[in-house]
Design a protein around this motif. Structure first.
Motif, PDB file in Angstrom:
ATOM      1  N   ARG A 158       0.296   5.366  -9.426  1.00 26.78           N
ATOM      2  CA  ARG A 158      -0.281   4.634 -10.565  1.00 26.78           C
ATOM      3  C   ARG A 158       0.817   4.207 -11.543  1.00 26.78           C
ATOM      4  O   ARG A 158       0.801   3.084 -12.065  1.00 26.78           O
ATOM      5  CB  ARG A 158      -1.310   5.531 -11.273  1.00 26.78           C
TER       6      ARG A 158
ATOM      7  N   GLU B 242       0.865  -1.174   0.000  1.00 24.09           N
ATOM      8  CA  GLU B 242       0.000   0.000   0.000  1.00 24.09           C
ATOM      9  C   GLU B 242       0.902   1.224   0.000  1.00 24.09           C
ATOM     10  O   GLU B 242       1.948   1.229   0.663  1.00 24.09           O
ATOM     11  CB  GLU B 242      -0.887  -0.009   1.248  1.00 24.09           C
TER      12      GLU B 242
ATOM     13  N   ARG C 151     -10.209   7.866 -10.215  1.00 26.10           N
ATOM     14  CA  ARG C 151      -9.918   6.537  -9.639  1.00 26.10           C
ATOM     15  C   ARG C 151      -8.454   6.407  -9.256  1.00 26.10           C
ATOM     16  O   ARG C 151      -7.776   5.425  -9.578  1.00 26.10           O
ATOM     17  CB  ARG C 151     -10.284   5.426 -10.628  1.00 26.10           C
TER      18      ARG C 151
ATOM     19  N   VAL D 271      -1.317  -0.756  -3.947  1.00 26.35           N
ATOM     20  CA  VAL D 271      -2.648  -0.270  -3.564  1.00 26.35           C
ATOM     21  C   VAL D 271      -2.513   1.194  -3.117  1.00 26.35           C
ATOM     22  O   VAL D 271      -1.867   1.471  -2.109  1.00 26.35           O
ATOM     23  CB  VAL D 271      -3.231  -1.120  -2.411  1.00 26.35           C
TER      24      VAL D 271
ATOM     25  N   THR E 280      -3.484   4.858  -1.570  1.00 32.51           N
ATOM     26  CA  THR E 280      -4.361   5.477  -0.560  1.00 32.51           C
ATOM     27  C   THR E 280      -4.165   6.989  -0.590  1.00 32.51           C
ATOM     28  O   THR E 280      -3.029   7.477  -0.582  1.00 32.51           O
ATOM     29  CB  THR E 280      -4.017   4.934   0.842  1.00 32.51           C
TER      30      THR E 280
ATOM     31  N   LEU F 199     -14.668   5.320  -1.787  1.00 35.14           N
ATOM     32  CA  LEU F 199     -13.365   4.844  -1.303  1.00 35.14           C
ATOM     33  C   LEU F 199     -13.538   4.040  -0.013  1.00 35.14           C
ATOM     34  O   LEU F 199     -14.469   4.292   0.759  1.00 35.14           O
ATOM     35  CB  LEU F 199     -12.433   6.038  -1.030  1.00 35.14           C
TER      36      LEU F 199
ATOM     37  N   ARG G 190      -7.689   3.711  -3.778  1.00 40.63           N
ATOM     38  CA  ARG G 190      -8.671   2.734  -3.324  1.00 40.63           C
ATOM     39  C   ARG G 190      -9.177   3.087  -1.925  1.00 40.63           C
ATOM     40  O   ARG G 190     -10.276   2.746  -1.538  1.00 40.63           O
ATOM     41  CB  ARG G 190      -8.002   1.350  -3.319  1.00 40.63           C
ATOM     42  N   PHE G 191      -8.300   3.768  -1.137  1.00 39.73           N
ATOM     43  CA  PHE G 191      -8.662   4.125   0.246  1.00 39.73           C
ATOM     44  C   PHE G 191      -8.399   5.603   0.495  1.00 39.73           C
ATOM     45  O   PHE G 191      -7.583   6.227  -0.183  1.00 39.73           O
ATOM     46  CB  PHE G 191      -7.813   3.322   1.254  1.00 39.73           C
TER      47      PHE G 191
END
Ligand code: NIG
Ligand code: FE
Length: 425
Positions: free
Chosen positions: A167, A147, A217, A178, A180, A248, A220-221
């Motif tokens: 990304r 993350e 996008r 992942v 955040t 989210l 995710r969090f």
């Protein structure tokens, strides 16, 4: 489709097999250590784990990966890092050693503020160049899912840029990355100086940054540093509920240095994880035990800050909480990419058993990222994320203090570390 891979010759295969959800309390005691078994991988996933001879006979065309007496585990899930930053902050370490607390350094414009000034002066491409080898170091320490938080930008432009860096790293590397959004990592200095600055920054977070992060996008969090002197319980609730409404998942830096009811807030709003918790209250522990919120503990942080206090992990586990372990890799409080060191601290400082530490680093790390349905176990149907260790017994992973003994790792059945892996024959 290419031939399946058959991992043979492991002295132990640590499967962590079991329910595809966070393991709570006593469920953490079983890491599923098996001997005489092989792991069959087809495409991205584990297809089977079973007796070596039978699997080899059933799959004569599989490419063999000889584990040569090592230990095979699920790849580790580092569910809490701040890996995208500019320069390191070594100057703060001796200030703390001389007695200046972390929060006082921040009040004087250092700490997170120093990393914000620095990140804003960097080009996006340079941030990619800086972060890439750091993620490579995590991969070399057995991490196959990581993350990565933003939080050193603290403006629309720089938070979006940080998440675009995440990304690009996800696209360039074999690890699962992942992202955040941690726009609420601090109140930026330019807002702290204004009378209504706090409210204005929360408004910027909720009404300008969050909609862009969600629309593009990029994360995710969402996460908030909920701590006295940073974001209050009420501000954290407002930001996280808005993030949830925007689609989210939510996380919190909770009760890191002082107890303020942040763990209770995490449980109440159904956060995926509450992280740090070195100062969690008994009420907070009970709230986490009753909720579906993973307690992510970051023992390297307290060690590095020179604080005596660690999260009360034993009491948490005995109360039925699901505990995960992560590095908190960042330039201010945890400049380490050494995941096995975190296992060591999990056992020696948090007093976990080896099995609990391994479950905390795999199944529960995956649960802390909402990935427990297909990450964190060597079991049929799970993502083929594996780490191969040059040790004879899994208990050596937390034992060899500071040593990295990860020979190789795979994410989704593809080499993760080293990337030019040619072990298959
Ligand atoms: O998790 N506590 C807030 N965030 C980080 C530290 C960030 C920094 O000091 O740069 C942490 O410890
Ligand atoms: Fe953190």
């Amino acid at each position: 489709m290419s031939a399946p891979l058959l991992f043979v010759g492991a002295r132990q295969v640590v499967t962590c097999a079991g329910p595809a959800r966070a393991r709570h309390g006593a469920e953490m005691r079983d890491a599923g250590v098996r001997t005489g078994v092989a792991v069959l991988v087809r495409g991205d996933d584990v297809e089977d784990v079973g007796p070596e001879r039978a699997l080899a006979a059933a799959h004569p065309h599989a490419a063999i990966i000889d584990c040569a007496g090592g230990v095979l585990t699920p790849g580790f899930v580092d569910s809490h890092t701040h890996a995208i930053f500019g320069r390191p902050r070594y100057e703060e370490q001796e200030l703390r050693a001389a007695g200046m607390p972390y929060m006082e350094i921040a009040r004087r414009g250092g700490g997170i503020h120093a990393s914000v000034r620095d990140l804003r002066s960097q080009h996006e491409d340079d941030l990619v160049v800086l972060a890439r080898p750091r993620l490579g170091q995590l991969a070399a320490s057995g991490v196959t899912t990581v993350e990565v938080k933003s939080g050193y930008g603290l403006s629309l432009e720089h938070e979006l840029a940080t998440l675009r860096v995440a990304r690009r790293l996800a696209a360039a590397l074999p690890m699962r990355v992942v992202p955040t959004w941690l726009g609420a990592h601090e109140i930026p200095l330019e807002f702290r100086e204004r009378t209504r600055g706090r409210q204005e920054y929360v408004e910027l977070l909720v009404h300008e940054m969050l909609p862009r992060v969600a629309a593009e996008r990029l994360a995710r969090f969402a996460d908030v540093f909920c701590e006295p002197g940073v974001f209050t319980i009420e501000e954290s609730r407002e930001i996280l509920l808005a993030a949830r409404a925007a689609g989210l998942g939510v996380k919190l830096h909770a009760d890191e240095l002082e107890s303020s009811g942040a763990a209770e807030l995490a449980a109440q709003i159904g956060a995926t994880s509450a992280d740090h918790l070195a100062a969690v209250s008994d009420v907070g522990i009970a709230a986490l035990a009753a909720a579906d919120t993973v307690a992510t503990l970051l023992p390297a942080t307290m060690l590095f800050l020179g604080r005596q206090q660690q999260a009360p992990a034993r009491r948490m586990i005995e109360s039925g909480v699901a505990v995960a372990l992560a590095t908190d890799f960042n330039p201010g409080t945890s400049p380490t990419t050494n995941f096995p060191l975190v296992l060591t601290l999990g056992v020696s400082q948090l007093r976990l058993s080896c099995a609990e530490a391994i479950v905390a680093a795999t199944v529960n790390g995956a649960a802390a990222l909402g990935l427990a349905s297909n990450v964190g176990q060597l079991a049929p149907g799970f993502s083929a994320d594996l780490a191969l260790w040059d040790v004879e017994d899994v208990r050596e992973l937390p034992y060899w203090l500071g040593a990295g003994r990860c020979r190789a790792s795979w994410t989704r059945g593809k080499p993760c570390h080293p990337r030019d892996l040619a072990l298959a024959s």
